[in-house]
Every structure is written in C-alpha cells, then in structure tokens.
Scaffold this motif. Structure first.
Motif, PDB file in Angstrom:
ATOM      1  N   LEU A 114      18.038 -47.920  -6.917  1.00  0.00           N
ATOM      2  CA  LEU A 114      19.222 -47.101  -7.194  1.00  0.00           C
ATOM      3  C   LEU A 114      19.617 -46.412  -5.905  1.00  0.00           C
ATOM      4  CD1 LEU A 114      21.240 -45.667  -9.139  1.00  0.00           C
ATOM      5  CD2 LEU A 114      19.490 -43.898  -9.444  1.00  0.00           C
ATOM      6  N   SER A 115      20.888 -46.586  -5.520  1.00  0.00           N
ATOM      7  CA  SER A 115      21.398 -45.953  -4.314  1.00  0.00           C
ATOM      8  C   SER A 115      22.460 -44.941  -4.712  1.00  0.00           C
ATOM      9  CB  SER A 115      22.003 -47.000  -3.376  1.00  0.00           C
ATOM     10  OG  SER A 115      22.558 -46.381  -2.229  1.00  0.00           O
ATOM     11  N   VAL A 116      22.371 -43.733  -4.138  1.00  0.00           N
ATOM     12  CA  VAL A 116      23.334 -42.661  -4.393  1.00  0.00           C
ATOM     13  C   VAL A 116      23.983 -42.295  -3.068  1.00  0.00           C
ATOM     14  CG1 VAL A 116      23.678 -40.329  -5.269  1.00  0.00           C
ATOM     15  CG2 VAL A 116      21.966 -41.801  -6.332  1.00  0.00           C
ATOM     16  N   LEU A 117      25.323 -42.374  -3.035  1.00  0.00           N
ATOM     17  CA  LEU A 117      26.086 -42.108  -1.811  1.00  0.00           C
ATOM     18  C   LEU A 117      26.930 -40.861  -2.024  1.00  0.00           C
ATOM     19  CD1 LEU A 117      26.988 -43.185   1.034  1.00  0.00           C
ATOM     20  CD2 LEU A 117      28.923 -44.237  -0.164  1.00  0.00           C
ATOM     21  N   SER A 118      26.809 -39.891  -1.118  1.00  0.00           N
ATOM     22  CA  SER A 118      27.612 -38.671  -1.160  1.00  0.00           C
ATOM     23  C   SER A 118      28.778 -38.818  -0.193  1.00  0.00           C
ATOM     24  CB  SER A 118      26.772 -37.447  -0.781  1.00  0.00           C
ATOM     25  OG  SER A 118      25.727 -37.245  -1.707  1.00  0.00           O
ATOM     26  N   VAL A 119      30.017 -38.712  -0.711  1.00  0.00           N
ATOM     27  CA  VAL A 119      31.222 -38.898   0.114  1.00  0.00           C
ATOM     28  C   VAL A 119      32.224 -37.799  -0.200  1.00  0.00           C
ATOM     29  CG1 VAL A 119      30.960 -41.393   0.312  1.00  0.00           C
ATOM     30  CG2 VAL A 119      32.232 -40.439  -1.605  1.00  0.00           C
ATOM     31  N   LEU A 120      33.163 -37.586   0.719  1.00  0.00           N
ATOM     32  CA  LEU A 120      34.265 -36.650   0.540  1.00  0.00           C
ATOM     33  C   LEU A 120      35.515 -37.445   0.180  1.00  0.00           C
ATOM     34  CD1 LEU A 120      35.317 -33.705   0.818  1.00  0.00           C
ATOM     35  CD2 LEU A 120      35.872 -34.258   3.195  1.00  0.00           C
ATOM     36  N   VAL A 121      36.202 -37.038  -0.866  1.00  0.00           N
ATOM     37  CA  VAL A 121      37.409 -37.747  -1.319  1.00  0.00           C
ATOM     38  C   VAL A 121      38.549 -37.453  -0.347  1.00  0.00           C
ATOM     39  CG1 VAL A 121      39.061 -38.041  -3.177  1.00  0.00           C
ATOM     40  CG2 VAL A 121      36.658 -37.638  -3.704  1.00  0.00           C
ATOM     41  N   THR A 122      38.994 -38.500   0.328  1.00  0.00           N
ATOM     42  CA  THR A 122      40.108 -38.405   1.289  1.00  0.00           C
ATOM     43  C   THR A 122      41.210 -39.354   0.847  1.00  0.00           C
ATOM     44  OG1 THR A 122      39.171 -40.153   2.667  1.00  0.00           O
ATOM     45  CG2 THR A 122      38.462 -37.886   3.138  1.00  0.00           C
ATOM     46  N   PRO A 123      42.411 -39.190   1.383  1.00  0.00           N
ATOM     47  CA  PRO A 123      43.493 -40.148   1.043  1.00  0.00           C
ATOM     48  C   PRO A 123      43.102 -41.589   1.345  1.00  0.00           C
ATOM     49  CG  PRO A 123      44.413 -38.203   2.085  1.00  0.00           C
ATOM     50  CD  PRO A 123      42.938 -38.062   2.190  1.00  0.00           C
ATOM     51  N   GLU A 124      42.373 -41.808   2.435  1.00  0.00           N
ATOM     52  CA  GLU A 124      41.950 -43.160   2.782  1.00  0.00           C
ATOM     53  C   GLU A 124      40.991 -43.717   1.725  1.00  0.00           C
ATOM     54  OE1 GLU A 124      41.515 -46.706   4.924  1.00  0.00           O
ATOM     55  OE2 GLU A 124      42.998 -45.084   5.023  1.00  0.00           O
ATOM     56  N   LEU A 125      40.047 -42.855   1.253  1.00  0.00           N
ATOM     57  CA  LEU A 125      39.108 -43.299   0.222  1.00  0.00           C
ATOM     58  C   LEU A 125      39.839 -43.582  -1.089  1.00  0.00           C
ATOM     59  CD1 LEU A 125      36.152 -43.838  -0.534  1.00  0.00           C
ATOM     60  CD2 LEU A 125      35.949 -41.429  -1.173  1.00  0.00           C
ATOM     61  N   LEU A 126      40.863 -42.783  -1.402  1.00  0.00           N
ATOM     62  CA  LEU A 126      41.643 -43.035  -2.620  1.00  0.00           C
ATOM     63  C   LEU A 126      42.345 -44.380  -2.535  1.00  0.00           C
ATOM     64  CD1 LEU A 126      43.147 -39.478  -3.190  1.00  0.00           C
ATOM     65  CD2 LEU A 126      41.545 -40.650  -4.682  1.00  0.00           C
ATOM     66  N   ARG A 127      42.746 -44.725  -1.328  1.00  0.00           N
ATOM     67  CA  ARG A 127      43.477 -45.983  -1.166  1.00  0.00           C
ATOM     68  C   ARG A 127      42.564 -47.198  -1.198  1.00  0.00           C
ATOM     69  NH1 ARG A 127      44.705 -49.368   2.855  1.00  0.00           N
ATOM     70  NH2 ARG A 127      43.548 -48.117   4.363  1.00  0.00           N
ATOM     71  N   THR A 128      41.382 -47.109  -0.560  1.00  0.00           N
ATOM     72  CA  THR A 128      40.519 -48.285  -0.426  1.00  0.00           C
ATOM     73  C   THR A 128      39.480 -48.391  -1.532  1.00  0.00           C
ATOM     74  OG1 THR A 128      38.975 -47.078   0.986  1.00  0.00           O
ATOM     75  CG2 THR A 128      40.792 -48.228   2.079  1.00  0.00           C
ATOM     76  N   GLY A 129      39.056 -47.210  -2.117  1.00  0.00           N
ATOM     77  CA  GLY A 129      37.949 -47.251  -3.049  1.00  0.00           C
ATOM     78  C   GLY A 129      36.634 -47.456  -2.308  1.00  0.00           C
TER      79      GLY A 129
END
Length: 638
Positions: free
Chosen positions: A481-496
């Motif tokens: 199981l891998s858990v990734l912590s990320v910040l939601v940015t416009p780029e992340l919203l666009r690419t997933g």
C-alpha cells in the motif's frame, strides 16, 4: 477468811463464769436486722419498725452504724425531720408521716446497718441491714498473643477475663467448648484478683492457665460473670476466643494446583503442606523421569513452588521434605508425578510455497507431542476449515488462492493445548490493482493523501505520476500500500494522478481523477483517498457521483418550465382580450403600430408533447383542425 470460805468463793466465781460463757437462757439477745436491698444510684426505703406498730413516731432518732459505732444522721421532732451534718445530709427525707426514711443516690459505701430509736411512749429501737448491688460491665477477654506450646511442662496462660464496676464482687466461671472448667492440679489453674475502685465498685481480673494438647488448636474459650441484683441472680458472658497452639507436625503431603490435565503455559503451584503449627521448613525435590536425576528446589517461605509458565521440562516426580526447626525431626511426603502436556512448534513444508496460475501445491504439517495430535488446515483470511489432517492439496490455482494458510496441531484430550503455523502461498503474476479508476471531489490548496494498493508475485513496486511524499506499507507478503501526500494545484486538477505498480511479470495502473468542489469553502485542508473494495486488474470501478452537475441540470429544467408557463399565460391573456385572433391555419396576427409593420415574422415550432402544448393553445376548448401539425405562426407584419 478461812480456807473453807476461800473455796466457796472460788466455786461461786467459777459457776458465774461458766454461766456467762454458756449464755443462760432467758437473757436478751440483739434482734436480727431487717434486710433492705437497693441498686447503686437508686433509692432505699428505710422503715422504722413493722407497719402495724403502735409506737409514736413524733420523736425518732436515726443512726448509721459503721464498725459497730452508731452515728446520728437524722432527727424527727413532732413529725418534722432534720438531717444532721455529714455524708447523708442531702440524701435523706421523711415519708409516710415520719415512719420511713428515704435514702437517695445509694452508693456502695451505704451498705451498712441503719438504726432508728423511738423515745415515746417507751424507748425501743429497730435495726435495718441495707444491701447494695451493681451489675458489672460486659466482661472483656484477652487471649495470650504469644500462643502456647503443647511441649510446655506446666500450665500456660490461656486468656484473661476482666469484669469492671460491679458490686459486690461477681463470681467468674471459665468455659472451653461450652463446658465449664474446674481447677485441676498441674492441668488447669484459675487465678482471680480484685481491684477496689475509688467509687467503691469492684473490678474482677481472672486469669485462666492450662496445659493444652494438639486437640485444643480449635478450642473456644470464654468467661462468665455471675452476680445478684434485687431482682434476682444474673450472668454475663464474654465473646469466644481461640489461642494459638504450637505442636509438631506428624505428616507432610504435596498438592498441585490446578487439578487435572496440565499444558504448557499454565500457571502451576506445587504446594507443600503439614499438620504441624508452625509448619516445618520445606524443601522440594524433583526426579527426572527419563534420567532419574534428582534436583533440589527451594519453594517460597509458605512452602509453595510457583511455575509461572509451565513447560514440558517441568514434568517429573516431586516430593516435599519438612524439617521441624525445634525438634529437628524430618518428614517426607509421598512422591507425586507432575505431567506437563505439550505440542512442539509446528513445521510446514514447503516454508515459502509458490506456484504459477493453474498449477498445484501440496502443503504438509508436522508437530510432536506426548499425546495424540490432530491437524487442521484453515484459510487465514476467513478462518474456514479447509481439511482435517496434516496434508493440504491445492489444485488449479488462481490468483485468488494466494495468501495465508494456517496449520493447527491440537491435543483433543487436553482442552486448549494447540500450536499453529502460518504460511503464505504466492501465485506468480503481474500486479493486481484494487481499483482501476477513482474520481473524487477536492478543494484547491488542500493537502491530499492519495492511496494505491497492489498485489502480485514477485512483490510489486509502486510509483506515482506526480511529485509528493510517498510512504509504503506491507499489507501481506505479496501486497503493498502506497500513500502519497500532495497539494491540490490547478495543474493537478487538470492532469489527475496515476499510480503505477510493476514487477518482473508486468505492470498495472490506477488513475485518480480530481474535480474541484466549489460548494465547499476553500482553504488549506487535508483529505484522504483510500482503496475501496478489492477488484482485480481488469475491472473498472464505478465513478463517484457528480452532485454539482445534477444540481445544475435540475435548476435549468425548472427555469425552462417557469419561462414556458409565463409565456403561455401572456398569450392566453391577449387571446381573451381579443388581441390575438387564431385561425384554423395556425397563423395569428398581432396589430402593431404602422411604423413597425412588415418588419419580421416569427415562427414558433414546438416539439412538446400534446399535454405540454396546452400552455400555448390558450384553452382546452380551442380544438385543433384536422391536419394541423402543431405549428403556430405569429404574423407581426400587419
């Protein structure tokens, strides 16, 4: 005087002396005093003679007689009384027209003779003996705190009985087991003494001494006080006590707790016991059943050997030895076998089984015990019993057959005695993903924990298509199981985000789509996306619902219906006013000012159902002509 005269004088003197010594009948003797009884603190009624006496009591003197010396204490003159100074001045009063004297607040010192003298018509006197009584307090008893040894050569103090503040001195009787004790030479002594308190009351102290035997270890002793009151004879008893008796042991034996079949891991106590008091000093010996070697063990001070977690090595023949430190006599108990049942560690072969899909495996289980062993195979995930016996055969293996299998070796004759061993079966294959796709609603600038789970053999590794802090956790030997912590940015919203799991046999992915949730307040926050129900690598997860799109569609439909309703109402209003003539051809004219005539013609076509068209037709009484196709023309040129 001649000799004959002297002899006569001597004979006369001797005769007189003998007469006086013998008490010649007819001479007056002092009368027996009248007996009057009273309790300490109460009142005593002193009557001057019998009630039928004809004496004149207008002139009476009262005396108290102490040590045969009378002392005037009260005078009666013409029916009036007066106390004389002294101890009775405040406690005497007349009663019954002067024939009786009342003494109040009686004390032990008042136990004496009282004398009344009547002067008229002739002198006479009457004597009264006052008897005073007081019940003692409840007796207290104190046992010998040091105890008594049966080897003592003379009687020892058993207990002391105390009865306080009684009058006169009460009598004491000692009891053992409900039977009264009498003094017996060299066996039982009762020593009693008394203490005179300042109040004149007595305190009795009685000591029981006896030579005890072993049978007296459970004997109960108590004392009884007997005393008299004006109401009669009474008694009071103390509580029962037992004295500690010391006697040598005659027998030693051994007990094991718990009783019954023992197994490894049990809390076991081996207890040495003896019938002596105090118990002797104990040692325990253990003989190995196979080697016959003897081992000396030291129990605790109370003669108990504790096995916190019994093991098979504790099995053997145990024996207690008791040593009397006073007599130095040694006693042995009978030998007793202690058997600790066991099951050895379970061995499974192969230790790390693996197979290709469609293949077969045979797992075997082994264990040793001093009792008959039964084997069971269980599925670790569900707890389901797969088979009875040491062998587990798996055929036509699929990916789903991978995971944990547990072998249990148990001893039916000893409840709770079992050992288990877990083994993991690995099926070769490319990674499996718990989900292929996932969609979630997020907030911009929020911190997300994206999770991705994969399994396969060899164990897969996981990578992410976006940058972030990743942590991996082993779920099973072939799962991660891998858990990734990320910040939601416009780029992340666009690419997933895409999670990629790979091993030497292939790769697989899980795609996470992110949608901005504008209905929630913005700001930095944290949310977690976790795997849902496990699915194989070829399945597609159902997308999450899109509540915002559904809401917009509902609002749009509602607005359209309202607009159509308003338009229908306006047209119906013009029709009723005569401003909107309708013909069979479906064309309608609206009169406009000359300046705006001939500007344009609007054609309204509707694909609504007949019931919805009622809004444009004005009234249900306006019937459509045959061949009318539902088209309406509004002529704005005239």
């Amino acid at each position: 005087m001649g000799p004959s005269g002297l002899v006569c004088a001597l004979l006369l003197a001797a005769c007189c002396c003998s007469r006086r010594a013998a008490g010649v009948p007819g001479e007056a003797e002092p009368p027996v005093p009248e007996q009057v009884e009273a309790e300490v603190g109460g009142t005593a009624l002193l009557t001057c003679g019998p009630s039928h006496s004809q004496s004149n009591f207008s002139h009476v003197d009262w005396f108290s007689v102490h040590k045969e010396k009378p002392t005037l204490i009260f005078r009666v003159r013409k029916g009036q009384g007066q106390s004389e100074p002294g101890e009775y001045q405040q406690r005497l009063s007349l009663q019954d027209r002067g024939t009786a004297l009342v003494l109040s607040h009686v004390t032990p010192q008042d136990e004496r003779i009282f004398l009344c003298q009547v002067k008229r018509p002739q002198s006479q006197e009457h004597r009264i003996q006052l008897r005073v009584y007081k019940a003692p307090e409840e007796p207290t008893i104190q046992v010998n705190p040091l105890g008594i040894s049966v080897s003592s050569k003379e009687p020892e103090e058993v207990a002391t009985c105390v009865g306080k503040n009684g009058y006169p001195l009460p009598q004491v009787i000692w009891y053992k087991n409900g039977h009264s004790l009498k003094e017996e030479k060299d066996r039982v002594y009762i020593q009693s003494s008394q203490i005179v308190e300042s109040s004149g009351l007595y305190t009795l102290v009685s000591v029981l001494k006896a030579q005890l035997v072993t049978a007296d270890k459970d004997a109960l002793f108590y004392c009884e006080l007997s005393y008299r009151l004006p109401s009669g004879n009474h008694m009071k008893e103390s509580r029962e006590v037992s004295v500690q008796v010391f006697y040598p042991a005659e027998k030693v034996w051994l007990e094991v707790e718990p009783v019954g079949a023992l197994k490894e891991g049990d809390h076991v106590e081996i207890r040495c016991l003896a019938d002596g008091n105090p118990p002797p000093h104990f040692t325990i010996s253990k003989q190995n059943l196979s080697t016959k070697e003897v081992e000396e063990l030291t129990p605790e001070d109370n003669g108990v050997l504790v096995l916190e977690s019994a093991q098979k090595e504790h099995s053997g023949l145990y024996q207690c030895q008791g040593l009397d430190l006073e007599t130095m006599a040694s006693l042995l108990s009978d030998q007793q076998e202690l058997l600790v049942n066991y099951v050895s560690a379970v061995r499974v072969s192969p230790a790390a089984p693996e197979s290709q899909e469609g293949g077969s495996l045979v797992l075997s289980c082994e264990a040793e015990s001093n009792q008959a062993v039964q084997f069971q195979w269980l599925r670790e995930k569900t707890g389901q019993v797969l088979t009875e016996g040491p062998l587990l055969q798996l055929h036509n293996l699929k990916r789903e057959a991978g995971g944990g299998y547990r072998c249990m070796a148990s001893v039916p004759s000893v409840p709770g005695l079992n050992r288990t061993q877990l083994v993991h079966v690995a099926i070769f294959g490319s990674p499996w993903m718990t989900q292929k796709e996932r969609r979630m609603w997020v907030q911009e600038n929020a911190v997300l924990n994206l999770s991705c789970e994969a399994s396969g053999h060899p164990r897969p590794t996981i990578s992410w298509s976006v940058e972030g802090m990743a942590q991996e956790q082993d779920q099973e030997p072939q799962s991660v199981l891998s858990v990734l912590s990320v910040l939601v940015t416009p780029e992340l919203l666009r690419t997933g985000a895409e999670c990629v799991a790979s091993n030497s046999l292939g790769r697989n992915t899980t795609t996470i789509f992110l949608e901005l949730d504008s209905s929630r307040s913005t700001g930095l926050s944290t949310s977690t996306v976790s795997p849902s129900v496990r699915a194989n690598g070829t399945s597609t997860e159902k997308k999450l619902p899109e509540p915002e799109s559904k809401g917009v569609a509902i609002v749009a439909v509602t607005v359209c219906v309202l607009v159509l309703a308003v338009l229908g109402a306006v047209l119906y209003f013009f029709y009723k006013k005569g401003k909107l003539p309708c013909g069979r051809s479906g064309k309608q004219e609206i009169t406009l000012p000359p300046s705006r005539k001939s500007e344009f013609v609007v054609e309204v076509k509707s694909d609504k159902l007949p019931e919805e068209m009622g809004l444009l037709q004005g009234s249900s009484r306006d019937q459509r002509a045959p061949g009318d196709q539902g088209e309406k023309y509004i002529d704005l040129r005239h």
